[in-house]
Design a protein around this motif. Structure first.
Motif, PDB file in Angstrom:
ATOM      1  N   ARG A 197       5.120  10.862   7.498  1.00 24.19           N
ATOM      2  CA  ARG A 197       5.385  10.221   6.402  1.00 24.19           C
ATOM      3  C   ARG A 197       4.682  10.741   5.239  1.00 24.19           C
ATOM      4  NH1 ARG A 197       3.726   4.652   6.764  1.00 24.19           N
ATOM      5  NH2 ARG A 197       5.180   4.189   4.954  1.00 24.19           N
ATOM      6  N   GLN A 252       7.445  10.756   2.763  1.00 21.34           N
ATOM      7  CA  GLN A 252       7.419  10.111   1.592  1.00 21.34           C
ATOM      8  C   GLN A 252       6.322  10.450   0.650  1.00 21.34           C
ATOM      9  OE1 GLN A 252       6.874   5.868   3.113  1.00 21.34           O
ATOM     10  NE2 GLN A 252       8.740   5.940   4.198  1.00 21.34           N
ATOM     11  N   THR A 273       9.648  12.429  -1.258  1.00 18.77           N
ATOM     12  CA  THR A 273       9.997  11.389  -2.028  1.00 18.77           C
ATOM     13  C   THR A 273       9.221  11.342  -3.249  1.00 18.77           C
ATOM     14  OG1 THR A 273      10.719  10.141  -0.056  1.00 18.77           O
ATOM     15  CG2 THR A 273      10.079   8.798  -2.224  1.00 18.77           C
TER      16      THR A 273
END
Length: 314
Positions: A197, A252, A273
């Motif tokens: 992540r 992310q 992201t």
């Protein structure tokens, strides 16, 4: 309801996050069966069943690389009359998809981030600059799914008994490389780069010292990546390389430290992201795509960020 195949390269007692994402996506679209890329046990089969698999395809063990998996996948697609096949978006997944696509005379779509009920695929193109919607025009679509693209359901699924396994013949495998030996790598304790992540990546700007990058990664619980310049210089293993000739990640949060952000590097991380860039050069291309840019020396900025993260964690 269409039949969907999911290729699981290495089944384990706890499916990886990308495997769970593929099973979640497949369950949303139709009846799910899993093609096993390696021999496994009842525990792993039960775990995959709990995540939506209604049956498994397997074949005998083989020392060859990729080619037997592609042959098994093609045989399973024909047996199940599959409308869609999902694979991981890593090097092996893309190669298995390509080889199986030739055997099935079917379309292959890489870098997918979603598939809708009409089997139209959303994917990123041009180093993540655009998202397009595409559909294979013949055969079962073979689609490689980028990690961190599918939202998992809240909570763990209920336990289940293992679904049945159907053994298939490989069929015509074709030329293949074989495994002559294996060496176990030392576990770093950090997340897998493909599924992490959070990723902290270092480049030429670390000047041979990945200490600040590792310190911030440990504070965040992040994986460590690198540019080709850093791996070619021998500062870090090539397995950490991100970019056009390395791995593609979509975390992310992606922290780029001392990396200029050339197009080859952008190709591997631009779909993250949030992108935070740290570079001494205010004209570095990476600032064009960064959500937050910090002009400064990474040897100063990264330790401060790591210390603040640890302070807030208490």
């Amino acid at each position: 309801m269409p039949n969907i195949l999911v290729y699981i390269q290495a089944p384990a007692a706890v499916p990886t996050k990308s495997q769970r994402e593929m099973l979640t996506l497949a369950s949303r679209l139709g009846e799910v069966r899993v093609v096993l890329g390696a021999p496994t046990d009842e525990t792993a089969l039960a775990a995959l069943t709990a995540w939506g698999a209604n049956g498994f395809y397997a074949a005998g063990a083989s020392c060859a690389l990729v080619a037997p998996d592609a042959a098994l996948l093609a045989a399973a697609a024909k047996d199940s009359d599959a409308a869609l096949v999902l694979l991981p978006n890593d090097i092996q997944g893309r190669e298995v998809a390509a080889r199986a696509g030739i055997k099935l005379d079917a379309g292959v779509i890489t870098d997918a981030i979603d598939v809708d009920a009409d089997l139209v695929v959303s994917k990123t193109v041009l180093a993540g600059s655009y998202t397009v919607r595409v559909k294979a025009t013949r055969g079962p679509a073979l689609v490689t799914v980028k990690p961190n693209s599918v939202e998992l359901p809240a909570g763990e699924p209920a336990a289940a008994s293992a679904a049945p396994v159907q053994v298939l013949e490989f069929g015509e495998v074709g030329p293949a490389a074989t495994v002559a030996g294996t060496v176990q790598r030392t576990a770093s304790g950090r997340p897998d780069l493909n599924e992490a992540r959070f990723v902290v990546a270092g480049g030429r700007g670390v000047d041979g010292d990945f200490g600040p990058v590792e310190d911030l990664a440990d504070a965040l619980g992040a994986a460590i990546g690198a540019s080709r310049a850093a791996t070619d210089a021998g500062w870090i293993d090539h397995s950490a390389q991100i970019g056009q000739t390395g791995k593609t990640v979509s975390p992310q949060l992606y922290i780029s430290a001392g990396i200029s952000g050339a197009i080859q590097q952008k190709a591997g991380m631009q779909s993250s992201t949030y992108i935070v860039a740290v570079n001494k050069d205010p004209d570095a291309p990476v600032f064009e795509i960064a959500d937050l840019g910090i002009v400064g020396d990474l040897a100063t900025v990264l330790p401060q960020a790591a210390a603040e993260i640890r302070r807030r964690k208490g």
